[in-house]
Design a protein around this motif. Structure first.
Motif, short mmCIF file in Angstrom:
data_model
loop_
_atom_site.label_atom_id
_atom_site.label_comp_id
_atom_site.label_asym_id
_atom_site.label_seq_id
_atom_site.Cartn_x
_atom_site.Cartn_y
_atom_site.Cartn_z
N VAL A 1 -18.70 1.34 -21.39
CA VAL A 1 -17.96 0.51 -20.45
C VAL A 1 -17.60 -0.79 -21.14
O VAL A 1 -18.48 -1.60 -21.46
CB VAL A 1 -18.79 0.24 -19.18
N GLY A 2 -16.32 -0.99 -21.38
CA GLY A 2 -15.85 -2.17 -22.09
C GLY A 2 -15.30 -1.79 -23.46
O GLY A 2 -16.02 -1.29 -24.31
N ALA A 3 -14.00 -2.02 -23.65
CA ALA A 3 -13.34 -1.64 -24.90
C ALA A 3 -12.87 -2.86 -25.68
O ALA A 3 -11.92 -2.78 -26.45
CB ALA A 3 -12.17 -0.71 -24.61
N GLY A 4 -13.54 -3.98 -25.47
CA GLY A 4 -13.14 -5.21 -26.15
C GLY A 4 -13.74 -5.34 -27.53
O GLY A 4 -13.66 -4.43 -28.35
N TYR A 5 -14.44 -6.47 -27.77
CA TYR A 5 -14.93 -6.77 -29.13
C TYR A 5 -16.03 -5.80 -29.57
O TYR A 5 -15.97 -5.24 -30.67
CB TYR A 5 -15.46 -8.21 -29.15
N TRP A 6 -17.07 -5.58 -28.75
CA TRP A 6 -18.23 -4.81 -29.16
C TRP A 6 -18.13 -3.32 -28.82
O TRP A 6 -18.72 -2.48 -29.49
CB TRP A 6 -19.50 -5.40 -28.55
N GLY A 7 -17.37 -3.01 -27.79
CA GLY A 7 -17.25 -1.62 -27.35
C GLY A 7 -16.86 -0.64 -28.44
O GLY A 7 -17.48 0.43 -28.58
N PRO A 8 -15.85 -0.95 -29.27
CA PRO A 8 -15.46 -0.01 -30.33
C PRO A 8 -16.60 0.30 -31.31
O PRO A 8 -16.69 1.42 -31.83
CB PRO A 8 -14.31 -0.73 -31.03
N ASN A 9 -17.47 -0.67 -31.57
CA ASN A 9 -18.62 -0.42 -32.46
C ASN A 9 -19.58 0.58 -31.84
O ASN A 9 -20.12 1.46 -32.52
CB ASN A 9 -19.34 -1.73 -32.76
N LEU A 10 -19.81 0.44 -30.53
CA LEU A 10 -20.67 1.40 -29.83
C LEU A 10 -20.03 2.78 -29.82
O LEU A 10 -20.70 3.79 -30.05
CB LEU A 10 -20.94 0.92 -28.41
N VAL A 11 -18.74 2.83 -29.56
CA VAL A 11 -18.02 4.11 -29.53
C VAL A 11 -18.18 4.82 -30.87
O VAL A 11 -18.49 6.02 -30.94
CB VAL A 11 -16.53 3.89 -29.20
N ARG A 12 -17.96 4.10 -31.96
CA ARG A 12 -18.05 4.69 -33.30
C ARG A 12 -19.45 5.26 -33.56
O ARG A 12 -19.58 6.36 -34.11
CB ARG A 12 -17.70 3.63 -34.35
N ASN A 13 -20.47 4.54 -33.17
CA ASN A 13 -21.83 5.00 -33.45
C ASN A 13 -22.29 6.11 -32.52
O ASN A 13 -23.01 7.01 -32.95
CB ASN A 13 -22.79 3.81 -33.40
N PHE A 14 -21.87 6.09 -31.27
CA PHE A 14 -22.19 7.21 -30.39
C PHE A 14 -21.49 8.48 -30.88
O PHE A 14 -22.08 9.57 -30.87
CB PHE A 14 -21.79 6.91 -28.94
N ARG A 15 -20.24 8.35 -31.33
CA ARG A 15 -19.51 9.53 -31.81
C ARG A 15 -20.11 10.07 -33.11
O ARG A 15 -20.03 11.27 -33.38
CB ARG A 15 -18.04 9.17 -32.03
N GLY A 16 -20.73 9.19 -33.88
CA GLY A 16 -21.30 9.63 -35.14
C GLY A 16 -22.75 10.08 -35.06
O GLY A 16 -23.35 10.44 -36.06
N SER A 17 -23.31 10.07 -33.84
CA SER A 17 -24.72 10.42 -33.68
C SER A 17 -24.89 11.85 -33.20
O SER A 17 -24.20 12.30 -32.28
CB SER A 17 -25.38 9.47 -32.67
N ALA A 18 -25.86 12.55 -33.81
CA ALA A 18 -26.16 13.92 -33.37
C ALA A 18 -26.89 13.93 -32.03
O ALA A 18 -26.99 14.97 -31.38
CB ALA A 18 -27.02 14.61 -34.43
N ASP A 19 -27.40 12.77 -31.61
CA ASP A 19 -28.13 12.69 -30.34
C ASP A 19 -27.21 12.56 -29.13
O ASP A 19 -27.66 12.75 -28.00
CB ASP A 19 -29.08 11.47 -30.35
N TRP A 20 -25.94 12.21 -29.40
CA TRP A 20 -25.05 11.85 -28.29
C TRP A 20 -23.72 12.60 -28.35
O TRP A 20 -23.23 12.92 -29.43
CB TRP A 20 -24.75 10.35 -28.33
N SER A 21 -23.15 12.78 -27.18
CA SER A 21 -21.77 13.23 -27.02
C SER A 21 -21.05 12.18 -26.19
O SER A 21 -21.47 11.89 -25.06
CB SER A 21 -21.72 14.59 -26.32
N LEU A 22 -20.02 11.58 -26.76
CA LEU A 22 -19.27 10.54 -26.05
C LEU A 22 -18.35 11.19 -25.03
O LEU A 22 -17.46 11.96 -25.38
CB LEU A 22 -18.46 9.70 -27.03
N ALA A 23 -18.57 10.86 -23.74
CA ALA A 23 -17.81 11.50 -22.66
C ALA A 23 -16.59 10.69 -22.26
O ALA A 23 -15.55 11.25 -21.89
CB ALA A 23 -18.71 11.72 -21.45
#
Length: 360
Positions: A8-30
């Protein structure tokens, strides 16, 4: 077990979280949720399996969603987190946990009531260097901690809504909370600040925090420095640790150097005691090797592990509360020209109890 998360939030920090969730085997970004659909779509990019959402209510109605990560301004954290927790979603929140301790306490209490993980994204706590510092302190190698001195200065962005202490000091405070035995529980806080450019808020800040065992911690933050410095010194009775975050060749150094006081030679006379009882130890220095690993990757892995194992994360709601205790006391002190503001007994009790739970 792979978990599904929405940012939730696509500003300054959101893209960093998106990148790491997408790159993690523990998570699927919905999904990525933002009031600005175009901005959210830009963050999603060409990932067709990731939804773009502009309504938090619609997002939280999804049955396939396990958790949400909040990367919005601090004054929105409580409302979003409460809505997510009430929808039975685990919650990760960008620092600070909330804009006030009262709001953060509501979030912590609700997560506890519902048996959900509430985690604060204190990113520095997941860096290899801070994890190594924590291990060194816990091992007793430094001995009894005597002082912590932290400097975080640069020519930075003057924030429109918070002063330099609320902007930069949470990093240093969260690191201290992670590495100190028992967490960060100062006796009080004295804050001094200056606004020499007329920004309407402190652009230079100093925090002084006496600790319970007679030690002291100090934090210097500054938006106006032409040079960038990120250093922390932790001095103990046996050794002293120096962390220079801008020195990739030698980020961490441990010195067997310090001042020793010969208890046997103490007398009632201060001059005699000083002359006879103090000696200087000049031993070796070593620089521990550190792995190269992105902190956010470790952070999202810890979030998943806490959910799957049903345990508090390293930087849980309690860690967020302890940082807010200091920030709120600093604000009060700043308004009172540096008055030492005690940390409440309840806040210190919460700190020791919640930190102990994390270490179990």
């Amino acid at each position: 077990m792979t978990l599904r998360v929405a940012v939730v939030g696509a500003g300054y920090w959101g893209p960093n979280l998106v990148r790491n969730f997408r790159g993690s085997a523990d998570w699927s970004l919905a999904a990525v949720c933002d009031l600005d659909a175009e901005r959210a779509a830009k963050v999603v990019g060409d990932a067709r399996d990731v939804a773009v959402e502009t309504s938090l209510t619609r997002l939280l109605e999804r049955d396939d969603l396990d958790a949400v990560a909040i990367a919005t301004p601090a004054n929105t954290h409580r409302a979003i987190a409460v809505q997510a927790l009430e929808a039975d979603k685990h919650v990760l929140v960008e620092k600070p946990l909330a804009s006030s301790r009262e709001s953060a306490s509501q979030m912590v209490d609700l997560a506890d009531e519902r048996g959900l993980v509430l985690m604060c994204d204190h990113t520095y706590c997941y860096t290899p260097v801070v994890q190594r510092i924590r291990d060194i302190v816990a091992s007793g190698e430094l001995g009894t901690i005597h002082f912590i001195d932290s400097v975080r200065i640069n020519l930075g962005l003057v924030q429109p809504d918070v002063d330099v202490i609320w902007d930069l000091a949470p990093h240093d405070l969260s690191i201290m909370d992670a590495v100190l035995p028992g967490g960060l529980a100062p006796v009080g806080v004295s804050a001094h600040g200056a606004d020499p450019i007329g920004a309407g808020r402190a652009c230079v800040g100093y925090l002084t925090m006496p600790l319970a065992n007679g030690a002291i911690a100090h934090v210097h933050v500054n938006w106006l420095s032409p040079t960038k410095i990120r250093q922390m010194v932790i001095g103990g009775s046996r050794r002293t640790l120096v962390w220079d975050d801008l020195n990739p060749q030698q980020r961490l150094s441990v010195y067997d150097r310090g001042v020793d006081l010969d208890l046997a030679s103490r007398s009632n006379d201060l001059a005699d005691r000083t002359a006879a009882g103090i000696s200087y130890r000049l031993g070796d220095m070593y620089a521990p090797s550190l792995p190269e690993k992105e902190a956010l990757g470790s952070m999202v892995s810890e979030f998943a592990a806490a959910i799957n194992q049903g345990r508090p994360p390293l930087t849980d709601g309690g860690a967020g509360l302890r940082v807010l205790d200091v920030l709120e006391a600093a604000t009060t002190s700043l308004a009172a020209n540096g008055l030492m503001v005690p940390i409440s007994d309840q806040a210190q009790h919460d700190a020791s109890t919640q930190h102990a739970e994390v270490l179990v």
